[in-house]
Design a protein around this motif. Sequence first.
Motif, short mmCIF file in Angstrom:
data_model
loop_
_atom_site.label_atom_id
_atom_site.label_comp_id
_atom_site.label_asym_id
_atom_site.label_seq_id
_atom_site.Cartn_x
_atom_site.Cartn_y
_atom_site.Cartn_z
N VAL A 82 16.30 13.76 32.40
CA VAL A 82 17.16 14.83 32.88
C VAL A 82 17.40 15.82 31.75
N GLU A 83 16.92 17.04 31.97
CA GLU A 83 17.09 18.08 30.97
C GLU A 83 18.38 18.84 31.22
N SER A 84 18.96 19.34 30.15
CA SER A 84 20.13 20.20 30.25
C SER A 84 20.16 21.11 29.03
N GLY A 85 21.01 22.13 29.12
CA GLY A 85 21.20 23.01 27.97
C GLY A 85 20.53 24.37 28.07
N GLY A 86 19.77 24.58 29.11
CA GLY A 86 19.14 25.88 29.26
C GLY A 86 20.15 26.96 29.59
N GLY A 87 19.70 28.21 29.57
CA GLY A 87 20.60 29.30 29.89
C GLY A 87 20.02 30.63 29.52
N LEU A 88 20.87 31.63 29.55
CA LEU A 88 20.49 33.00 29.21
C LEU A 88 21.11 33.37 27.87
N VAL A 89 20.25 33.78 26.93
CA VAL A 89 20.73 34.20 25.61
C VAL A 89 20.00 35.48 25.21
N GLN A 90 20.52 36.09 24.16
CA GLN A 90 19.86 37.28 23.62
C GLN A 90 18.89 36.87 22.51
N ALA A 91 17.96 37.73 22.25
CA ALA A 91 17.00 37.47 21.18
C ALA A 91 17.73 37.22 19.87
N GLY A 92 17.26 36.23 19.14
CA GLY A 92 17.88 35.88 17.87
C GLY A 92 18.91 34.76 17.96
N GLU A 93 19.36 34.49 19.17
CA GLU A 93 20.36 33.44 19.36
C GLU A 93 19.71 32.06 19.47
N SER A 94 20.55 31.04 19.66
CA SER A 94 20.08 29.65 19.68
C SER A 94 20.52 28.94 20.95
N LEU A 95 19.78 27.92 21.28
CA LEU A 95 20.12 26.99 22.36
C LEU A 95 19.71 25.59 21.92
N ARG A 96 20.40 24.60 22.45
CA ARG A 96 19.97 23.22 22.24
C ARG A 96 19.75 22.57 23.59
N LEU A 97 18.55 22.15 23.81
CA LEU A 97 18.21 21.42 25.03
C LEU A 97 18.38 19.92 24.80
N SER A 98 18.78 19.22 25.85
CA SER A 98 18.89 17.77 25.80
C SER A 98 18.02 17.16 26.88
N CYS A 99 17.50 16.00 26.58
CA CYS A 99 16.71 15.24 27.55
C CYS A 99 17.24 13.82 27.54
N ALA A 100 17.94 13.44 28.60
CA ALA A 100 18.49 12.10 28.72
C ALA A 100 17.54 11.22 29.51
N ALA A 101 17.12 10.12 28.91
CA ALA A 101 16.12 9.24 29.53
C ALA A 101 16.78 7.96 30.02
#
Length: 121
Positions: free
Chosen positions: A4-23
């Motif tokens: 199960v993935e989570s953490g996606g979204g809409l950001v501006q260039a140069g910003e950060s995101l952290r995705l998670s994958c729960a197994a």
Amino acid sequence: VQLVESGGGLVQAGESLRLSCAASGFTFDDFAIGWFRQAPGKEHEGISCITSDGSTYYTDSVLGRFAISSDNVKNTVYLQMNSLKPEDTAVYYCTADSLGCRLGVTMYDYQGQGTQVTVSA
């Protein structure tokens, strides 16, 4: 079996995101856990992977910007994505591969449903 993935979204260039994958539902240590992404009209791109002993792999387009890590207690893999670019826009999928880290393949033992990442200019 679930990834199960989570953490996606809409950001501006140069910003950060952290995705998670729960197994769950399989022996986490028996698999390499990775990420691939796919954007409309573009090819499947394997971008990162981590083995059970902690070895990590990255495709050239994300090397130095993305970092994969694993919490073997929580059976969760993270993908820290920094300095995001509009070309990183895609659906990001988590995968489990019993044959190890193979960024060039397109088939896996297990695959999640994906999480959308959109990077605006």
